[in-house]
Design an enzyme around this catalytic site. Structure first.
Site, PDB file in Angstrom:
ATOM      1  N   HIS A  83       0.714  -1.150   0.157  1.00  0.00           N
ATOM      2  CA  HIS A  83       0.202  -0.083   0.006  1.00  0.00           C
ATOM      3  C   HIS A  83       0.929   1.294   0.090  1.00  0.00           C
ATOM      4  CE1 HIS A  83       0.865  -0.628   4.389  1.00  0.00           C
ATOM      5  NE2 HIS A  83       0.295   0.788   4.471  1.00  0.00           N
TER       6      HIS A  83
ATOM      7  N   HIS B 272       1.578   3.726   1.808  1.00  0.00           N
ATOM      8  CA  HIS B 272       2.039   4.673   3.203  1.00  0.00           C
ATOM      9  C   HIS B 272       3.659   4.830   2.841  1.00  0.00           C
ATOM     10  CE1 HIS B 272      -1.550   4.240   5.784  1.00  0.00           C
ATOM     11  NE2 HIS B 272      -1.628   5.421   4.967  1.00  0.00           N
TER      12      HIS B 272
ATOM     13  N   ASP C 176       5.917   4.508   5.267  1.00  0.00           N
ATOM     14  CA  ASP C 176       6.783   3.455   6.033  1.00  0.00           C
ATOM     15  C   ASP C 176       6.598   2.001   5.129  1.00  0.00           C
ATOM     16  OD1 ASP C 176       4.006   3.417   6.763  1.00  0.00           O
ATOM     17  OD2 ASP C 176       4.642   2.152   8.240  1.00  0.00           O
ATOM     18  N   HIS C 177       6.022   2.093   3.755  1.00  0.00           N
ATOM     19  CA  HIS C 177       6.232   0.746   3.091  1.00  0.00           C
ATOM     20  C   HIS C 177       6.882   1.201   1.786  1.00  0.00           C
ATOM     21  CE1 HIS C 177       3.532  -1.390   5.938  1.00  0.00           C
ATOM     22  NE2 HIS C 177       3.411  -0.153   6.294  1.00  0.00           N
TER      23      HIS C 177
ATOM     24  N   HIS D 160      -7.469  -0.682   5.415  1.00  0.00           N
ATOM     25  CA  HIS D 160      -6.268   0.410   6.320  1.00  0.00           C
ATOM     26  C   HIS D 160      -6.274   1.490   5.207  1.00  0.00           C
ATOM     27  CE1 HIS D 160      -2.498   1.606   7.985  1.00  0.00           C
ATOM     28  NE2 HIS D 160      -1.879   1.456   7.082  1.00  0.00           N
TER      29      HIS D 160
ATOM     30  N   ASP E 109      -0.158  -3.822   6.386  1.00  0.00           N
ATOM     31  CA  ASP E 109      -0.809  -3.397   7.432  1.00  0.00           C
ATOM     32  C   ASP E 109      -2.272  -3.904   7.566  1.00  0.00           C
ATOM     33  OD1 ASP E 109       1.546  -2.149   8.135  1.00  0.00           O
ATOM     34  OD2 ASP E 109       0.913  -0.092   7.635  1.00  0.00           O
TER      35      ASP E 109
ATOM     36  N   HIS F  17       4.651  -4.451  10.868  1.00  0.00           N
ATOM     37  CA  HIS F  17       5.153  -3.998  11.923  1.00  0.00           C
ATOM     38  C   HIS F  17       5.189  -4.820  13.162  1.00  0.00           C
ATOM     39  CE1 HIS F  17       4.440   0.509  10.750  1.00  0.00           C
ATOM     40  NE2 HIS F  17       3.798  -0.181  10.067  1.00  0.00           N
TER      41      HIS F  17
HETATM   42 FE    FE Z   1       2.646   0.747   8.155  1.00  0.00          FE
HETATM   43 ZN    ZN Z   2       0.044   1.734   6.518  1.00  0.00          ZN
END
Ligand code: FE
Ligand code: ZN
Length: 249
Positions: free
Chosen positions: A57, A59, A61-62, A116, A134, A172
């Protein structure tokens, strides 16, 4: 015999990126590179040749490591949800539910798991591995930011139908932080004691689907104690109420 070996790479504060290795070909898929440095270092150390990049996805942090990984790997195909066209600049392949990819002798199945974010995919390798971003965490699930509770419920319910032995590689390391809420929902669930005794420190990932189904309230909307906690009985409503309570826990 599966040719797959998965390497978990801790990145940022508590994220995981992954390398899926084809042990026969010494190639790999890079999954959700949050930052390029540690991912490139692992590729080099293992002596692997990256042949694909998979994002779950959009975001940061990915995906923030995408450019740095591609700098080193060259122009390998980058896969993600068709709904993330324009949101993940590096995408070259736009996936929908049921699309198939081949890697390491596995016919990879693409699952659409929105909630999400409004577009989110998970990658299921029938040799028993699920890369789920996530969607699910130990004892919990991702926060519902862009989709509806109903979307997220359906996404989680879809994954619940995979074999219990499936290993879940999530985005995570949140498991131990999530335990207290799960125990509050079901204080009398004996499987909580068993799990807590055997799982005392990170890393707890990969998770095992069968274990999550016994202890993760977000997969237990059918259980009377969970329904009683939420005051609901309809599965999507039980799920939504759990998510709201967890957000305020
Ligand atoms: Fe994340
Ligand atoms: Zn995420």
């Amino acid at each position: 015999m599966s040719r797959i070996a998965v390497h978990r790479i801790p990145v940022l504060q508590d994220n995981y990126s992954y390398l899926i290795e084809d042990t026969q070909e010494k190639t790999c898929v890079v999954v959700d590179p949050a930052e390029a440095g540690p991912v490139n270092a692992a590729i080099e150390q293992l002596g692997l040749k990256p042949v694909m990049l998979w994002n779950t996805h959009h975001h940061a942090d990915h995906i923030d490591g995408n450019p740095g990984v591609l700098d080193r790997a060259g122009s390998i195909p980058v896969y993600g949800s068709a709904g993330d066209r324009g949101r993940i600049p590096q995408l070259t392949h736009f996936l929908q539910a049921g699309d198939g990819l081949e890697f390491g002798g596995d016919m990879v199945r693409v699952l659409e798991v929105p909630g999400h974010t409004r577009s989110h995919v998970a990658y299921y390798l029938p040799s028993g591995h699920l890369f789920s971003g996530d969607l699910l965490f130990g004892y919990s699930c991702g926060k519902v930011f862009e989709g509806s509770m109903e979307d997220m419920y359906r996404s989680v319910a879809q994954v619940a139908q995979l074999p219990d032995e499936t290993l879940i590689y999530c985005g995570h390391e949140y498991t131990l932080n999530n335990r207290c809420f799960a125990e509050t929902v079901e204080p009398d669930n004996p499987d909580h004691k068993t799990r807590a005794a055997s799982e005392t420190a990170p890393p707890t990932v990969p998770l095992q689907l069968g274990q999550e189904k016994k202890t993760n309230p977000f997969l237990r909307w059918h259980v009377p104690a969970v329904q009683a906690f939420t005051g609901k009985t309809e599965p999507a409503e039980v799920f939504g109420e759990l998510r709201r309570r967890k957000d305020n826990f």
